[in-house]
Design a protein around this motif. Structure first.
Motif, mmCIF file in Angstrom:
data_model
loop_
_atom_site.group_PDB
_atom_site.id
_atom_site.type_symbol
_atom_site.label_atom_id
_atom_site.label_comp_id
_atom_site.label_asym_id
_atom_site.label_seq_id
_atom_site.Cartn_x
_atom_site.Cartn_y
_atom_site.Cartn_z
ATOM 1 N N THR A 206 -5.358 -4.679 2.794
ATOM 2 C CA THR A 206 -5.620 -3.258 2.572
ATOM 3 C C THR A 206 -5.526 -2.499 3.884
ATOM 4 O O THR A 206 -6.109 -2.908 4.897
ATOM 5 C CB THR A 206 -7.004 -3.063 1.947
ATOM 6 O OG1 THR A 206 -7.077 -3.809 0.738
ATOM 7 C CG2 THR A 206 -7.273 -1.600 1.639
ATOM 8 N N SER A 218 1.534 -1.785 0.366
ATOM 9 C CA SER A 218 1.590 -0.541 -0.400
ATOM 10 C C SER A 218 2.832 -0.571 -1.278
ATOM 11 O O SER A 218 3.643 -1.497 -1.210
ATOM 12 C CB SER A 218 1.648 0.672 0.540
ATOM 13 O OG SER A 218 2.825 0.633 1.339
ATOM 14 N N ASP A 246 -4.319 1.530 -1.456
ATOM 15 C CA ASP A 246 -5.743 1.652 -1.166
ATOM 16 C C ASP A 246 -5.964 1.561 0.338
ATOM 17 O O ASP A 246 -5.123 1.024 1.077
ATOM 18 C CB ASP A 246 -6.506 0.536 -1.878
ATOM 19 C CG ASP A 246 -7.977 0.876 -2.070
ATOM 20 O OD1 ASP A 246 -8.391 1.989 -1.663
ATOM 21 O OD2 ASP A 246 -8.712 0.043 -2.614
ATOM 22 N N GLY A 251 -10.275 5.322 0.947
ATOM 23 C CA GLY A 251 -9.995 5.112 -0.460
ATOM 24 C C GLY A 251 -8.517 5.218 -0.771
ATOM 25 O O GLY A 251 -7.681 5.345 0.126
ATOM 26 N N PRO A 252 -8.133 5.194 -2.049
ATOM 27 C CA PRO A 252 -6.723 5.251 -2.428
ATOM 28 C C PRO A 252 -6.100 6.588 -2.053
ATOM 29 O O PRO A 252 -6.767 7.630 -2.069
ATOM 30 C CB PRO A 252 -6.758 5.062 -3.950
ATOM 31 C CG PRO A 252 -8.098 4.466 -4.247
ATOM 32 C CD PRO A 252 -9.024 5.009 -3.218
ATOM 33 N N ARG A 274 -4.622 4.783 -8.243
ATOM 34 C CA ARG A 274 -5.601 3.765 -8.632
ATOM 35 C C ARG A 274 -5.002 2.403 -8.319
ATOM 36 O O ARG A 274 -3.828 2.147 -8.597
ATOM 37 C CB ARG A 274 -5.949 3.874 -10.112
ATOM 38 C CG ARG A 274 -6.626 5.198 -10.480
ATOM 39 C CD ARG A 274 -7.202 5.127 -11.875
ATOM 40 N NE ARG A 274 -8.245 4.119 -11.959
ATOM 41 C CZ ARG A 274 -8.769 3.685 -13.098
ATOM 42 N NH1 ARG A 274 -8.322 4.159 -14.254
ATOM 43 N NH2 ARG A 274 -9.717 2.763 -13.098
ATOM 44 N N TYR A 286 -0.993 -1.124 -9.464
ATOM 45 C CA TYR A 286 -1.004 0.252 -8.974
ATOM 46 C C TYR A 286 -0.694 1.221 -10.111
ATOM 47 O O TYR A 286 0.121 0.919 -10.993
ATOM 48 C CB TYR A 286 0.073 0.473 -7.906
ATOM 49 C CG TYR A 286 -0.047 -0.317 -6.638
ATOM 50 C CD1 TYR A 286 -0.577 0.252 -5.486
ATOM 51 C CD2 TYR A 286 0.422 -1.629 -6.563
ATOM 52 C CE1 TYR A 286 -0.648 -0.456 -4.294
ATOM 53 C CE2 TYR A 286 0.358 -2.348 -5.380
ATOM 54 C CZ TYR A 286 -0.173 -1.767 -4.252
ATOM 55 O OH TYR A 286 -0.232 -2.469 -3.068
#
Length: 353
Positions: A206, A218, A246, A251-252, A274, A286
């Motif tokens: 992440t 990603s 994310d 956060g995302p 999300r 995703y």
């Protein structure tokens, strides 16, 4: 009609003329024109229509007559899409192209798999014995109208949407299939362009923050109006390179890596992201929603544009606090052109019902 010498070099020309009345200058007019190397050119592109669950694929072959004086007769057009071949019959008034005009001919292509890119060629045979030719590589890539949801880690609402199976229609750069393998779906509604994905990856790193998504684990989404590469080189050309995922601290989110003139660099306001990670299954899911207003001039009003999709993997090395030096291990992609800035490698897509 005013004619001016075209010269020997193809390209754009600026024209200006002074307006005089009774021997006195009353104003000026300017315009632009394009000088081509050939008097007749051919352009081949994909077209799709959908009725119910049935998709019809066609090649659109546009023959353009650049002569200001004489019409051009088309006696036939030979085409190929991968191993499929055919001929569009010409002759008659329906195959005559007037001066400074274009005419589009169509050929139905049966049995093509969605998103499978193939070499394409079209050769127009002209009445005076000349030929005009175009070649490209594309597939029939429908963006189906659907609003997906991510519920308890599972994507729903994609039952009748063709999948972009990257193991079948994509390619790898820098990583092996054992590192990451993705299935992706592109859909739309009146508010958003959606990209959904399930990535099979043993490890998921992440990103620390949104600005590091371009080189983190990603998914990447590249979009541009019209055909791939059109407008490239023009300051302010409307093309977007978006990275979604994310982050540990913010956060995302979605980060825009390149942009039209005056578009702010950074997080894409209003975008919805999300992400669901299943460590036991080794999957990352995703759901990304990008508002049409954030990728203008793209919109449902103009259903044809260019797209590329990628699954990005970070190399896991710690570097200074600058995303440009973070480094990707590699990526899996359909369309290509995102991480290497090759806009001409995107693929043509079309919004369908």
């Amino acid at each position: 009609m005013l004619k001016v010498p075209a010269g020997d070099t193809p390209g754009s020309r600026g024209l200006a003329a002074a307006v005089t009345l009774d021997g006195r200058r009353a104003g000026a007019v300017t315009t632009g024109t394009q000088v081509t190397a050939e008097p007749v050119t051919v352009d081949v592109s994909p077209e799709m229509s959908v009725k119910g669950a049935v998709r019809t694929d066609r090649l659109a072959v546009t023959v353009t007559n650049h002569s200001p004086d004489a019409s051009v007769g088309v006696t036939g057009i030979d085409w190929s899409f991968g191993e499929r071949t055919g001929t569009i019959a010409g002759s008659g008034d329906g195959a005559t192209v007037p001066p400074l005009a274009g005419r589009t001919f169509h050929a139905t292509v049966d049995g093509a798999s969605a998103y499978a890119v193939q070499p394409v060629e079209a050769t127009a045979r002209l009445a005076d014995g000349r030929t005009a030719h175009d070649s490209d590589s594309f597939g029939f890539s429908p963006i189906v109208r659907a609003t997906p949801h991510l519920v308890d880690g599972r994507l729903i609402g994609l039952e009748n949407v063709p999948k972009v199976d990257l193991s079948e229609v994509g390619s790898y750069n820098g990583i092996e299939p054992s590192v990451a393998d993705g299935d992706m779906w592109a859909t739309w509604d009146d508010k958003n362009l959606y990209v959904s994905a399930i990535v099979r990856e043993k490890d998921h790193r992440t990103a620390q923050k949104t600005a590091w998504l371009p080189s983190g684990d990603s998914i990447g989404i590249g979009v541009q109006p019209d055909k791939p590469g059109e407008g490239l080189g023009s300051w302010g050309a409307d093309w977007y390179m978006l990275y979604a995922g994310d982050t540990l601290t913010q956060g995302p989110g979605v980060f825009v890596e390149s942009l039209p003139k005056d578009y702010p660099v950074g997080s894409v306001e209003g975008a919805g992201v999300r992400v669901a990670r299943d460590e036991e299954a080794g999957t990352t899911t995703y759901l990304v929603a990008v508002p049409w207003q954030r990728i203008a001039p793209l919109s449902p009003r103009d259903p044809a544009f260019s797209l590329t999709l990628t699954v990005n993997k970070n190399d896991g090395l710690q570097r200074e606090n600058n995303y440009r030096s973070l480094g990707l291990d590699g990526w899996q992609t359909w369309g290509d052109g995102l991480n290497n800035w090759k806009l001409g490698r995107y693929q043509q897509v079309q919004l369908t019902g």
